[in-house]
Design a protein around this motif. Sequence first.
Motif, PDB file in Angstrom:
ATOM      1  N   LEU A  25       0.821  -1.215   0.000  1.00  0.00           N
ATOM      2  CA  LEU A  25       0.000   0.000   0.000  1.00  0.00           C
ATOM      3  C   LEU A  25       0.850   1.257   0.000  1.00  0.00           C
ATOM      4  CD1 LEU A  25      -2.926  -0.817   2.476  1.00  0.00           C
ATOM      5  CD2 LEU A  25      -3.059  -0.543   0.000  1.00  0.00           C
ATOM      6  N   GLU A  26       2.005   1.198   0.647  1.00  0.00           N
ATOM      7  CA  GLU A  26       2.835   2.395   0.786  1.00  0.00           C
ATOM      8  C   GLU A  26       3.925   2.495  -0.269  1.00  0.00           C
ATOM      9  OE1 GLU A  26       4.276   2.571   4.784  1.00  0.00           O
ATOM     10  OE2 GLU A  26       2.275   2.772   5.648  1.00  0.00           O
ATOM     11  N   TYR A  27       4.383   1.354  -0.798  1.00  0.00           N
ATOM     12  CA  TYR A  27       5.527   1.368  -1.711  1.00  0.00           C
ATOM     13  C   TYR A  27       5.105   1.220  -3.175  1.00  0.00           C
ATOM     14  CZ  TYR A  27      10.439   0.656  -2.975  1.00  0.00           C
ATOM     15  OH  TYR A  27      11.699   0.798  -3.507  1.00  0.00           O
ATOM     16  N   PHE A  28       3.821   1.082  -3.418  1.00  0.00           N
ATOM     17  CA  PHE A  28       3.317   0.775  -4.754  1.00  0.00           C
ATOM     18  C   PHE A  28       3.854   1.734  -5.809  1.00  0.00           C
ATOM     19  CE2 PHE A  28       0.326   0.962  -8.261  1.00  0.00           C
ATOM     20  CZ  PHE A  28       0.049  -0.381  -8.512  1.00  0.00           C
ATOM     21  N   GLY A  29       3.903   3.018  -5.507  1.00  0.00           N
ATOM     22  CA  GLY A  29       4.353   4.003  -6.490  1.00  0.00           C
ATOM     23  C   GLY A  29       5.754   3.732  -7.000  1.00  0.00           C
ATOM     24  N   HIS A  30       6.635   3.277  -6.113  1.00  0.00           N
ATOM     25  CA  HIS A  30       8.010   2.965  -6.509  1.00  0.00           C
ATOM     26  C   HIS A  30       8.047   1.737  -7.421  1.00  0.00           C
ATOM     27  CE1 HIS A  30       9.833   5.797  -3.615  1.00  0.00           C
ATOM     28  NE2 HIS A  30       8.868   5.416  -2.800  1.00  0.00           N
ATOM     29  N   MET A  31       7.133   0.805  -7.215  1.00  0.00           N
ATOM     30  CA  MET A  31       7.119  -0.427  -8.001  1.00  0.00           C
ATOM     31  C   MET A  31       6.402  -0.284  -9.340  1.00  0.00           C
ATOM     32  SD  MET A  31       6.450  -3.500  -5.250  1.00  0.00           S
ATOM     33  CE  MET A  31       4.782  -3.001  -4.791  1.00  0.00           C
ATOM     34  N   TYR A  32       5.637   0.777  -9.498  1.00  0.00           N
ATOM     35  CA  TYR A  32       4.702   0.875 -10.615  1.00  0.00           C
ATOM     36  C   TYR A  32       5.333   0.710 -11.997  1.00  0.00           C
ATOM     37  CZ  TYR A  32       0.486   2.249 -13.136  1.00  0.00           C
ATOM     38  OH  TYR A  32      -0.611   2.256 -13.958  1.00  0.00           O
ATOM     39  N   PRO A  33       6.522   1.281 -12.272  1.00  0.00           N
ATOM     40  CA  PRO A  33       7.104   1.074 -13.611  1.00  0.00           C
ATOM     41  C   PRO A  33       7.291  -0.401 -13.950  1.00  0.00           C
ATOM     42  CG  PRO A  33       8.191   2.913 -12.532  1.00  0.00           C
ATOM     43  CD  PRO A  33       7.307   2.272 -11.489  1.00  0.00           C
ATOM     44  N   ASN A  34       7.795  -1.183 -13.005  1.00  0.00           N
ATOM     45  CA  ASN A  34       7.983  -2.608 -13.292  1.00  0.00           C
ATOM     46  C   ASN A  34       6.659  -3.368 -13.305  1.00  0.00           C
ATOM     47  OD1 ASN A  34      10.695  -2.600 -13.795  1.00  0.00           O
ATOM     48  ND2 ASN A  34      11.318  -3.414 -11.814  1.00  0.00           N
ATOM     49  N   ILE A  35       5.710  -2.945 -12.488  1.00  0.00           N
ATOM     50  CA  ILE A  35       4.378  -3.553 -12.532  1.00  0.00           C
ATOM     51  C   ILE A  35       3.772  -3.371 -13.919  1.00  0.00           C
ATOM     52  CG2 ILE A  35       2.015  -3.350 -11.662  1.00  0.00           C
ATOM     53  CD1 ILE A  35       3.240  -2.691  -8.915  1.00  0.00           C
ATOM     54  N   LEU A  36       3.907  -2.169 -14.459  1.00  0.00           N
ATOM     55  CA  LEU A  36       3.407  -1.904 -15.815  1.00  0.00           C
ATOM     56  C   LEU A  36       4.068  -2.815 -16.846  1.00  0.00           C
ATOM     57  CD1 LEU A  36       3.115   1.987 -16.096  1.00  0.00           C
ATOM     58  CD2 LEU A  36       1.271   0.323 -16.336  1.00  0.00           C
ATOM     59  N   ARG A  37       5.390  -2.981 -16.729  1.00  0.00           N
ATOM     60  CA  ARG A  37       6.103  -3.831 -17.679  1.00  0.00           C
ATOM     61  C   ARG A  37       5.610  -5.276 -17.602  1.00  0.00           C
ATOM     62  NH1 ARG A  37      10.636  -0.502 -15.558  1.00  0.00           N
ATOM     63  NH2 ARG A  37      11.242   0.934 -17.233  1.00  0.00           N
ATOM     64  N   ILE A  38       5.328  -5.745 -16.392  1.00  0.00           N
ATOM     65  CA  ILE A  38       4.842  -7.115 -16.222  1.00  0.00           C
ATOM     66  C   ILE A  38       3.424  -7.244 -16.764  1.00  0.00           C
ATOM     67  CG2 ILE A  38       4.283  -8.903 -14.517  1.00  0.00           C
ATOM     68  CD1 ILE A  38       6.546  -7.596 -12.764  1.00  0.00           C
ATOM     69  N   TRP A  39       2.572  -6.266 -16.480  1.00  0.00           N
ATOM     70  CA  TRP A  39       1.217  -6.289 -17.053  1.00  0.00           C
ATOM     71  C   TRP A  39       1.277  -6.367 -18.580  1.00  0.00           C
ATOM     72  CZ3 TRP A  39      -0.867  -1.760 -13.599  1.00  0.00           C
ATOM     73  CH2 TRP A  39      -1.385  -2.282 -12.394  1.00  0.00           C
ATOM     74  N   LYS A  40       2.182  -5.597 -19.164  1.00  0.00           N
ATOM     75  CA  LYS A  40       2.317  -5.560 -20.617  1.00  0.00           C
ATOM     76  C   LYS A  40       2.805  -6.899 -21.169  1.00  0.00           C
ATOM     77  CE  LYS A  40       2.858  -3.536 -24.726  1.00  0.00           C
ATOM     78  NZ  LYS A  40       1.701  -3.114 -25.553  1.00  0.00           N
ATOM     79  N   ALA A  41       3.636  -7.601 -20.378  1.00  0.00           N
ATOM     80  CA  ALA A  41       4.291  -8.814 -20.874  1.00  0.00           C
ATOM     81  C   ALA A  41       3.453 -10.077 -20.707  1.00  0.00           C
ATOM     82  CB  ALA A  41       5.636  -9.000 -20.165  1.00  0.00           C
ATOM     83  N   VAL A  42       2.451 -10.045 -19.814  1.00  0.00           N
ATOM     84  CA  VAL A  42       1.676 -11.253 -19.502  1.00  0.00           C
ATOM     85  C   VAL A  42       0.254 -11.101 -20.039  1.00  0.00           C
ATOM     86  CG1 VAL A  42       0.791 -12.758 -17.675  1.00  0.00           C
ATOM     87  CG2 VAL A  42       3.040 -11.665 -17.423  1.00  0.00           C
ATOM     88  N   THR A  43      -0.177 -12.041 -20.843  1.00  0.00           N
ATOM     89  CA  THR A  43      -1.536 -11.983 -21.391  1.00  0.00           C
ATOM     90  C   THR A  43      -2.545 -12.469 -20.348  1.00  0.00           C
ATOM     91  OG1 THR A  43      -1.507 -14.238 -22.273  1.00  0.00           O
ATOM     92  CG2 THR A  43      -0.628 -12.470 -23.688  1.00  0.00           C
ATOM     93  N   PHE A  44      -3.813 -12.080 -20.532  1.00  0.00           N
ATOM     94  CA  PHE A  44      -4.861 -12.556 -19.630  1.00  0.00           C
ATOM     95  C   PHE A  44      -5.006 -14.067 -19.739  1.00  0.00           C
ATOM     96  CE2 PHE A  44      -9.341 -13.732 -18.905  1.00  0.00           C
ATOM     97  CZ  PHE A  44      -9.387 -13.475 -17.538  1.00  0.00           C
ATOM     98  N   SER A  45      -4.817 -14.607 -20.926  1.00  0.00           N
ATOM     99  CA  SER A  45      -4.914 -16.046 -21.125  1.00  0.00           C
ATOM    100  C   SER A  45      -3.895 -16.786 -20.256  1.00  0.00           C
ATOM    101  CB  SER A  45      -4.689 -16.396 -22.603  1.00  0.00           C
ATOM    102  OG  SER A  45      -4.724 -17.789 -22.801  1.00  0.00           O
ATOM    103  N   THR A  46      -2.673 -16.263 -20.210  1.00  0.00           N
ATOM    104  CA  THR A  46      -1.636 -16.865 -19.367  1.00  0.00           C
ATOM    105  C   THR A  46      -2.006 -16.763 -17.896  1.00  0.00           C
ATOM    106  OG1 THR A  46       0.130 -16.408 -20.959  1.00  0.00           O
ATOM    107  CG2 THR A  46       0.786 -16.708 -18.661  1.00  0.00           C
ATOM    108  N   ALA A  47      -2.469 -15.574 -17.484  1.00  0.00           N
ATOM    109  CA  ALA A  47      -2.848 -15.373 -16.086  1.00  0.00           C
ATOM    110  C   ALA A  47      -4.013 -16.273 -15.692  1.00  0.00           C
ATOM    111  CB  ALA A  47      -3.204 -13.902 -15.851  1.00  0.00           C
ATOM    112  N   LYS A  48      -4.974 -16.403 -16.559  1.00  0.00           N
ATOM    113  CA  LYS A  48      -6.136 -17.246 -16.281  1.00  0.00           C
ATOM    114  C   LYS A  48      -5.718 -18.703 -16.127  1.00  0.00           C
ATOM    115  CE  LYS A  48     -10.644 -18.607 -18.204  1.00  0.00           C
ATOM    116  NZ  LYS A  48     -11.569 -18.448 -19.353  1.00  0.00           N
ATOM    117  N   GLY A  49      -4.822 -19.149 -16.983  1.00  0.00           N
ATOM    118  CA  GLY A  49      -4.360 -20.527 -16.913  1.00  0.00           C
ATOM    119  C   GLY A  49      -3.537 -20.803 -15.661  1.00  0.00           C
ATOM    120  N   ALA A  50      -2.745 -19.819 -15.245  1.00  0.00           N
ATOM    121  CA  ALA A  50      -1.861 -20.019 -14.094  1.00  0.00           C
ATOM    122  C   ALA A  50      -2.589 -19.884 -12.767  1.00  0.00           C
ATOM    123  CB  ALA A  50      -0.708 -19.010 -14.147  1.00  0.00           C
TER     124      ALA A  50
END
Length: 256
Positions: A59-84
């Motif tokens: 909750l407090e550190y999310f802003g610092h992580m956001y660039p990499n979170i975005l990169r991971i969201w971009k790299a992983v499809t919903f199909s992959t997430a649903k399967g996993a």
Amino acid sequence: FRVPLVIQMTDDEKFLWKGDYVEGEGDDLMRFRGLTTENAKDIIACGFDKAKTFIFSDLEYFGHMYPNILRIWKAVTFSTAKGAFGFDGDSNIGQIGFPAIQAAPSFPSTFKIPFGNRDDMCCLIPCAIDQDPYFRVTRDISHKLVRDADKHVLKGKPALVHSKFFPPLQGSTGKMSSSDENSAVFLTDTAEQIHKKIFNYAQSGEKKDGSGADLEMDVAFQWLKFFLDDDGLLAKIEAEYGSGVGEFRSSDSVKG
């Protein structure tokens, strides 16, 4: 090992899966934030090196992580997430997006504080087996988050050490929960409180016909496998409790 230790406190995950909303009162998000503080106290009590340990709340550190979170969201499809992770139409959108938040700390570049801009460090994650899907997906896309991944010792991938769950009091499967005080023993509990919890709430595997115990289902015995240093005594308890014959033939004798 005198290496940097990063501990992620996933108060957001607890809220997304266990949070509640009451009309006229609101949600209980901050209750989970409060539990994070209490969990952090328990972790600090283990005696980690303060100079090498970084504990943070999502909750407090999310802003610092956001660039990499975005990169991971971009790299992983919903199909992959649903399967996993088994997402379906009842999954809230926070749950669907959470795996990227869990994965982001696998990369040192997530931590401008305290690691600066380094992305050449290796990451070892000790975790229970239920967390494995998060990091299998992470390993598949890690090359997209690490510069010169082909030159990295682990090709940018996090390494994992799988550990067993410390079973909750109510049963030998699942895990303890800080939101249910009768499922867990806390570092702040007194010896008297621990004794009472074990006798009152620890599931027994003792069979009603007196023929022994189902040791896989018996919480007290499973706990002894973690805490009892004497392998000979553990073997004795296993043999006697399992058969219902001898000094440790009953649940009370094992819990005691």
